[in-house]
Design a protein around this motif. Sequence first.
Motif, PDB file in Angstrom:
ATOM      1  N   GLY A 106       8.822  12.064   2.991  1.00  0.00           N
ATOM      2  CA  GLY A 106       9.613  10.896   3.374  1.00  0.00           C
ATOM      3  C   GLY A 106       9.057   9.609   2.793  1.00  0.00           C
ATOM      4  O   GLY A 106       9.808   8.745   2.325  1.00  0.00           O
ATOM      5  N   GLU A 107       7.731   9.483   2.813  1.00  0.00           N
ATOM      6  CA  GLU A 107       7.103   8.287   2.243  1.00  0.00           C
ATOM      7  C   GLU A 107       7.330   8.218   0.732  1.00  0.00           C
ATOM      8  O   GLU A 107       7.606   7.144   0.183  1.00  0.00           O
ATOM      9  CB  GLU A 107       5.612   8.271   2.557  1.00  0.00           C
ATOM     10  CG  GLU A 107       5.317   7.998   4.014  1.00  0.00           C
ATOM     11  CD  GLU A 107       3.847   8.032   4.331  1.00  0.00           C
ATOM     12  OE1 GLU A 107       3.362   7.028   4.881  1.00  0.00           O
ATOM     13  OE2 GLU A 107       3.186   9.043   4.016  1.00  0.00           O
ATOM     14  N   LEU A 108       7.225   9.369   0.053  1.00  0.00           N
ATOM     15  CA  LEU A 108       7.444   9.395  -1.395  1.00  0.00           C
ATOM     16  C   LEU A 108       8.908   9.110  -1.732  1.00  0.00           C
ATOM     17  O   LEU A 108       9.203   8.398  -2.695  1.00  0.00           O
ATOM     18  CB  LEU A 108       6.986  10.732  -1.988  1.00  0.00           C
ATOM     19  CG  LEU A 108       5.461  10.944  -1.947  1.00  0.00           C
ATOM     20  CD1 LEU A 108       5.116  12.392  -2.252  1.00  0.00           C
ATOM     21  CD2 LEU A 108       4.750   9.988  -2.885  1.00  0.00           C
ATOM     22  N   MET A 109       9.823   9.640  -0.934  1.00  0.00           N
ATOM     23  CA  MET A 109      11.243   9.317  -1.134  1.00  0.00           C
ATOM     24  C   MET A 109      11.486   7.833  -0.920  1.00  0.00           C
ATOM     25  O   MET A 109      12.327   7.234  -1.588  1.00  0.00           O
ATOM     26  CB  MET A 109      12.121  10.143  -0.201  1.00  0.00           C
ATOM     27  CG  MET A 109      12.281  11.573  -0.633  1.00  0.00           C
ATOM     28  SD  MET A 109      13.405  12.420   0.505  1.00  0.00           S
ATOM     29  CE  MET A 109      13.090  14.106   0.059  1.00  0.00           C
ATOM     30  N   GLY A 110      10.742   7.252   0.011  1.00  0.00           N
ATOM     31  CA  GLY A 110      10.842   5.818   0.253  1.00  0.00           C
ATOM     32  C   GLY A 110      10.445   4.978  -0.953  1.00  0.00           C
ATOM     33  O   GLY A 110      10.863   3.834  -1.090  1.00  0.00           O
ATOM     34  N   LEU A 111       9.619   5.550  -1.828  1.00  0.00           N
ATOM     35  CA  LEU A 111       9.258   4.877  -3.081  1.00  0.00           C
ATOM     36  C   LEU A 111      10.349   5.056  -4.141  1.00  0.00           C
ATOM     37  O   LEU A 111      10.254   4.491  -5.221  1.00  0.00           O
ATOM     38  CB  LEU A 111       7.945   5.429  -3.639  1.00  0.00           C
ATOM     39  CG  LEU A 111       6.671   5.178  -2.847  1.00  0.00           C
ATOM     40  CD1 LEU A 111       5.485   5.877  -3.507  1.00  0.00           C
ATOM     41  CD2 LEU A 111       6.410   3.684  -2.715  1.00  0.00           C
ATOM     42  N   GLY A 112      11.334   5.917  -3.827  1.00  0.00           N
ATOM     43  CA  GLY A 112      12.422   6.162  -4.781  1.00  0.00           C
ATOM     44  C   GLY A 112      12.277   7.452  -5.566  1.00  0.00           C
ATOM     45  O   GLY A 112      13.059   7.699  -6.486  1.00  0.00           O
ATOM     46  N   LEU A 113      11.307   8.299  -5.204  1.00  0.00           N
ATOM     47  CA  LEU A 113      11.122   9.556  -5.923  1.00  0.00           C
ATOM     48  C   LEU A 113      12.160  10.587  -5.478  1.00  0.00           C
ATOM     49  O   LEU A 113      12.483  10.677  -4.298  1.00  0.00           O
ATOM     50  CB  LEU A 113       9.723  10.134  -5.676  1.00  0.00           C
ATOM     51  CG  LEU A 113       8.599   9.603  -6.566  1.00  0.00           C
ATOM     52  CD1 LEU A 113       8.284   8.160  -6.229  1.00  0.00           C
ATOM     53  CD2 LEU A 113       7.364  10.474  -6.416  1.00  0.00           C
ATOM     54  N   SER A 114      12.645  11.358  -6.435  1.00  0.00           N
ATOM     55  CA  SER A 114      13.523  12.487  -6.137  1.00  0.00           C
ATOM     56  C   SER A 114      12.651  13.674  -5.726  1.00  0.00           C
ATOM     57  O   SER A 114      11.425  13.641  -5.884  1.00  0.00           O
ATOM     58  CB  SER A 114      14.337  12.858  -7.378  1.00  0.00           C
ATOM     59  OG  SER A 114      13.475  13.406  -8.382  1.00  0.00           O
ATOM     60  N   MET A 115      13.266  14.726  -5.232  1.00  0.00           N
ATOM     61  CA  MET A 115      12.509  15.932  -4.874  1.00  0.00           C
ATOM     62  C   MET A 115      11.765  16.485  -6.082  1.00  0.00           C
ATOM     63  O   MET A 115      10.620  16.904  -5.965  1.00  0.00           O
ATOM     64  CB  MET A 115      13.429  17.006  -4.274  1.00  0.00           C
ATOM     65  CG  MET A 115      13.858  16.713  -2.850  1.00  0.00           C
ATOM     66  SD  MET A 115      12.454  16.519  -1.709  1.00  0.00           S
ATOM     67  CE  MET A 115      11.744  18.147  -1.745  1.00  0.00           C
ATOM     68  N   ASP A 116      12.413  16.493  -7.244  1.00  0.00           N
ATOM     69  CA  ASP A 116      11.750  16.976  -8.465  1.00  0.00           C
ATOM     70  C   ASP A 116      10.533  16.118  -8.788  1.00  0.00           C
ATOM     71  O   ASP A 116       9.469  16.638  -9.138  1.00  0.00           O
ATOM     72  CB  ASP A 116      12.714  16.986  -9.650  1.00  0.00           C
ATOM     73  CG  ASP A 116      13.725  18.114  -9.591  1.00  0.00           C
ATOM     74  OD1 ASP A 116      13.492  19.091  -8.846  1.00  0.00           O
ATOM     75  OD2 ASP A 116      14.749  18.020 -10.295  1.00  0.00           O
TER      76      ASP A 116
END
Length: 135
Positions: free
Chosen positions: A89-99
């Motif tokens: 969730g934190e990484l997605m918050g940075l704008g990262l996709s699952m890949d």
Amino acid sequence: MDNVIARVATVANLSPEVARKAVALIADFIQREASEDGVKDLFEKAPELQAIIASGASTGGEGMGMGLKGLMGIAAGQMGGGGLMALGGELMGLGLSMDQIQIAGREVFAYAREVAGDQTVGEIAASIPGISQFI
């Protein structure tokens, strides 16, 4: 220090700033979730990871007081999330996709394996439930 950040930025197609924040979150997660002995060994052989964590000190729950962030982590853990799910969730918050999250995780662990060895990374991976699918 910039080596692992540049690797993540290049392979995951991220800006250096976002890559730095992603590496900081992943390294901080390892520090918090992995076995103490494995973390100690990793950071002795890769002290730059601690410097990256320190440089990303504002990452992870920006805008939340420590109490609220801690309560959210506890609540997520009770719901079966927390840990790896919270990191995602934190990484997605940075704008990262699952890949990109998987690529960043693989690169950080590949770097850790290069500097600390298979045994240390194996110990770290074995102590974090669910992490093996990302490395």
